[in-house]
Write a protein that holds these residues in place. Structure first.
Motif, PDB file in Angstrom:
ATOM      1  N   GLN A  22       0.765  -1.312   0.089  1.00 19.31           N
ATOM      2  CA  GLN A  22       0.088   0.061   0.040  1.00 19.31           C
ATOM      3  C   GLN A  22       0.858   1.422  -0.005  1.00 19.31           C
ATOM      4  O   GLN A  22       0.646   2.277  -0.737  1.00 19.31           O
ATOM      5  CB  GLN A  22      -0.967   0.007   1.067  1.00 19.31           C
ATOM      6  CG  GLN A  22      -1.911  -1.109   1.096  1.00 19.31           C
ATOM      7  CD  GLN A  22      -1.595  -2.202   2.004  1.00 19.31           C
ATOM      8  OE1 GLN A  22      -0.340  -2.557   2.156  1.00 19.31           O
ATOM      9  NE2 GLN A  22      -2.599  -2.752   2.807  1.00 19.31           N
ATOM     10  N   CYS A  23       1.925   1.176   0.904  1.00 23.25           N
ATOM     11  CA  CYS A  23       2.898   2.270   0.865  1.00 23.25           C
ATOM     12  C   CYS A  23       3.505   2.612  -0.590  1.00 23.25           C
ATOM     13  O   CYS A  23       3.738   3.808  -0.860  1.00 23.25           O
ATOM     14  CB  CYS A  23       3.971   2.030   1.880  1.00 23.25           C
ATOM     15  SG  CYS A  23       3.118   1.993   3.670  1.00 23.25           S
ATOM     16  N   ALA A  24       4.138   1.542  -0.941  1.00 27.55           N
ATOM     17  CA  ALA A  24       4.569   1.589  -2.277  1.00 27.55           C
ATOM     18  C   ALA A  24       3.769   2.235  -3.633  1.00 27.55           C
ATOM     19  O   ALA A  24       3.940   3.007  -4.182  1.00 27.55           O
ATOM     20  CB  ALA A  24       4.996   0.308  -2.723  1.00 27.55           C
ATOM     21  N   SER A  25       2.576   1.822  -3.645  1.00 30.85           N
ATOM     22  CA  SER A  25       1.583   2.078  -4.510  1.00 30.85           C
ATOM     23  C   SER A  25       1.206   3.508  -4.418  1.00 30.85           C
ATOM     24  O   SER A  25       1.189   4.401  -5.355  1.00 30.85           O
ATOM     25  CB  SER A  25       0.206   1.440  -4.432  1.00 30.85           C
ATOM     26  OG  SER A  25       0.586   0.081  -4.736  1.00 30.85           O
ATOM     27  N   PHE A  26       0.898   4.043  -3.140  1.00 32.85           N
ATOM     28  CA  PHE A  26       0.634   5.491  -2.940  1.00 32.85           C
ATOM     29  C   PHE A  26       2.167   6.227  -3.258  1.00 32.85           C
ATOM     30  O   PHE A  26       1.841   7.153  -3.913  1.00 32.85           O
ATOM     31  CB  PHE A  26       0.267   5.724  -1.574  1.00 32.85           C
ATOM     32  CG  PHE A  26       0.061   7.300  -1.115  1.00 32.85           C
ATOM     33  CD1 PHE A  26      -0.853   7.715  -1.606  1.00 32.85           C
ATOM     34  CD2 PHE A  26       1.020   7.647  -0.424  1.00 32.85           C
ATOM     35  CE1 PHE A  26      -1.184   9.268  -1.077  1.00 32.85           C
ATOM     36  CE2 PHE A  26       0.915   9.280  -0.078  1.00 32.85           C
ATOM     37  CZ  PHE A  26      -0.269   9.875  -0.548  1.00 32.85           C
ATOM     38  N   ALA A  27       3.130   5.814  -2.796  1.00 35.76           N
ATOM     39  CA  ALA A  27       4.479   6.549  -2.893  1.00 35.76           C
ATOM     40  C   ALA A  27       4.655   6.934  -4.431  1.00 35.76           C
ATOM     41  O   ALA A  27       4.785   7.934  -5.007  1.00 35.76           O
ATOM     42  CB  ALA A  27       5.679   5.991  -2.553  1.00 35.76           C
ATOM     43  N   GLY A  28       4.268   5.873  -5.325  1.00 33.78           N
ATOM     44  CA  GLY A  28       4.331   5.877  -6.856  1.00 33.78           C
ATOM     45  C   GLY A  28       3.479   6.748  -7.427  1.00 33.78           C
ATOM     46  O   GLY A  28       3.821   7.740  -8.448  1.00 33.78           O
TER      47      GLY A  28
END
Length: 136
Positions: A22-28
């Protein structure tokens, strides 16, 4: 700054819950492929955020260490809820309710084996909110 909130259902057991995806998706998405800082925050008095290796036993080791440091017994002055609930209120002093992660080129700059996890010892509250904020 861009921000979002998502819910994690931890259930009724102590948990180290992987939220890296979830963190990686949002960061991207929030970074648009650029650089900045991702802040991960749990607005709860009884949960924390940890950056550690997951899946190789470290998550179970962390829970075992927390059981040793913060036993679920009757020693706690904060005594409502399940037995030992007061220990959950001490947890954020040991595992902060936030982490800040660099984002480079739209990706979190984590080490090879690092993941982002929600740490929750509170068996009385099965649903948690996680706020992600990106500052470019």
């Amino acid at each position: 700054m861009k921000s979002t909130v998502f819910t994690v259902t931890t259930g009724r057991t102590e948990v180290v819950q992987d939220i890296t995806g979830q963190c990686a998706s949002f960061a991207g998405e929030a970074s648009g492929g650029g650089d900045g800082l991702l802040n991960v925050f749990v607005p709860h008095a009884t949960a924390g955020v940890a950056v550690l290796e997951l899946g190789a036993g470290s998550d179970d080791d962390l829970l075992a260490a927390l059981r040793d440091l913060l036993p679920a017994d009757d020693r706690w002055r904060h005594a409502h809820g399940s037995r030992g609930h007061g220990r959950s209120h001490v947890l954020p002093a040991l595992i902060a309710p936030y982490a800040t992660i660099p984002v480079i080129g739209g990706s979190m700059a984590l080490g090879t084996w690092q993941s982002v996890a929600l740490v929750d010892l509170n068996i009385d509250n099965p649903d948690r909110q996680v706020r992600l904020s990106f500052l470019g």
